[in-house]
Write a protein that holds these residues in place. Sequence first.
Motif, PDB file in Angstrom:
ATOM      1  N   HIS A 182      -9.811  -1.582   1.565  1.00 38.85           N
ATOM      2  CA  HIS A 182      -9.233  -1.981   2.849  1.00 38.85           C
ATOM      3  C   HIS A 182      -8.731  -0.755   3.605  1.00 38.85           C
ATOM      4  N   SER A 183      -8.950  -0.782   4.910  1.00 40.86           N
ATOM      5  CA  SER A 183      -8.448   0.287   5.780  1.00 40.86           C
ATOM      6  C   SER A 183      -7.576  -0.327   6.858  1.00 40.86           C
ATOM      7  N   HIS A 184      -6.570   0.441   7.277  1.00 43.85           N
ATOM      8  CA  HIS A 184      -5.759   0.038   8.425  1.00 43.85           C
ATOM      9  C   HIS A 184      -6.162   0.926   9.592  1.00 43.85           C
ATOM     10  N   ALA A 228      -6.608   2.444   2.788  1.00 42.14           N
ATOM     11  CA  ALA A 228      -5.415   2.152   1.981  1.00 42.14           C
ATOM     12  C   ALA A 228      -5.809   1.750   0.564  1.00 42.14           C
ATOM     13  N   GLY A 285      -0.730   2.355  -1.454  1.00 38.87           N
ATOM     14  CA  GLY A 285      -1.528   1.155  -1.201  1.00 38.87           C
ATOM     15  C   GLY A 285      -0.964  -0.092  -1.856  1.00 38.87           C
ATOM     16  N   SER A 288       1.620  -2.151  -1.039  1.00 40.95           N
ATOM     17  CA  SER A 288       1.833  -3.290  -0.127  1.00 40.95           C
ATOM     18  C   SER A 288       0.496  -3.884   0.286  1.00 40.95           C
ATOM     19  N   THR A 289      -0.448  -3.035   0.567  1.00 40.67           N
ATOM     20  CA  THR A 289      -1.764  -3.527   0.989  1.00 40.67           C
ATOM     21  C   THR A 289      -2.394  -4.351  -0.131  1.00 40.67           C
ATOM     22  N   ARG A 309      -0.651  -7.677  -0.307  1.00 37.79           N
ATOM     23  CA  ARG A 309      -1.008  -8.525   0.838  1.00 37.79           C
ATOM     24  C   ARG A 309      -2.421  -9.086   0.679  1.00 37.79           C
ATOM     25  N   CYS A 310      -3.315  -8.302   0.081  1.00 40.33           N
ATOM     26  CA  CYS A 310      -4.675  -8.824  -0.184  1.00 40.33           C
ATOM     27  C   CYS A 310      -4.633  -9.902  -1.268  1.00 40.33           C
ATOM     28  N   ALA A 356      -9.205  -8.478   2.454  1.00 39.43           N
ATOM     29  CA  ALA A 356      -9.682  -7.106   2.317  1.00 39.43           C
ATOM     30  C   ALA A 356     -11.013  -6.934   3.049  1.00 39.43           C
ATOM     31  N   GLY A 393      -4.666   4.730  -3.161  1.00 37.41           N
ATOM     32  CA  GLY A 393      -5.588   3.603  -3.048  1.00 37.41           C
ATOM     33  C   GLY A 393      -6.503   3.405  -4.233  1.00 37.41           C
TER      34      GLY A 393
END
Length: 242
Positions: free
Chosen positions: A17-19, A24, A47, A49-50, A53-54, A61, A221
Amino acid sequence: MEAPPDNDVLWARALRHSHQGSPALLGVSVNVRAGEILAVLGPRGAGKSTLLRCLSGRIVADDGEVWFNSAPLHTLPEAARDQVRRERFGWVGGDAQLVPELTAWENAALPLLLRGESHRAARTAAQEWLDRLDIGAEAGKRPGDLLQAQRQRVAVARALAGRPDVVFADEPTAPLHRADQALVLRTLASAARSHGITVVLATGDPEVTAHADRVMGLIDGRPGAPMPAQAGGPASSWPASV
Ligand SMILES: Nc1ncnc2c1ncn2[C@@H]1O[C@H](COP(=O)(O)OP(=O)(O)OP(=O)(O)O)[C@@H](O)[C@H]1O
């Protein structure tokens, strides 16, 4: 598509996943067994939190799979994913994010009230959790009249009161002093164990991982090698290699 093992409550494969173009997660796979407390340990920007969240369906993602109880979360329509989040998951962040107009017990009872449970049942459940978190006497106060550590305990009560399968805790004690950190973590861990609730806990503090069954390192990540937690002390140092 490979089917996940039956005894994994969460099972994710090759998450990327990228923001806004900034990467991230760079290919993270993880499995979490039912009732397990898994700590994701890594420095700022790793990474964590990411990943949470995924796993919790807050975001999908860019690539990879997330399965919850053998159902593919990553392919669910948004409304169905939101329903899973509301009914099966709890979330505690570093910021309590309470509704300022509601009292402590009403905040803790929110998941149950939103689900249509009776006022009386929701209040009883919320009060039980507030008592357990040693904040029952403040049940009638609004967030503005509570200390930060008390607000954070209300957020933990809210995450648990909904009887979730999984609680995601993203640096839940970061803003607290050591003594409050220990109380909140101990209570979260013991409540989760006694109720068979699975916990995925993100932290940058190796000492926090003492409450976990297993520790997964994350840096830039990418995952490090899984490490067993050690009872009664810091579970691990940073992964030697990733
Ligand atoms: N909403 C966003 N928009 C842009 N970049 C983001 C966003 N969220 C995270 N990032 C970036 O993605 C990377 C991973 O961030 P993430 O918050 O997942 O890491 P973390 O390990 O939880 O760190 P922290 O403890 O600082 O929150 C970082 O480089 C971060 O700056």
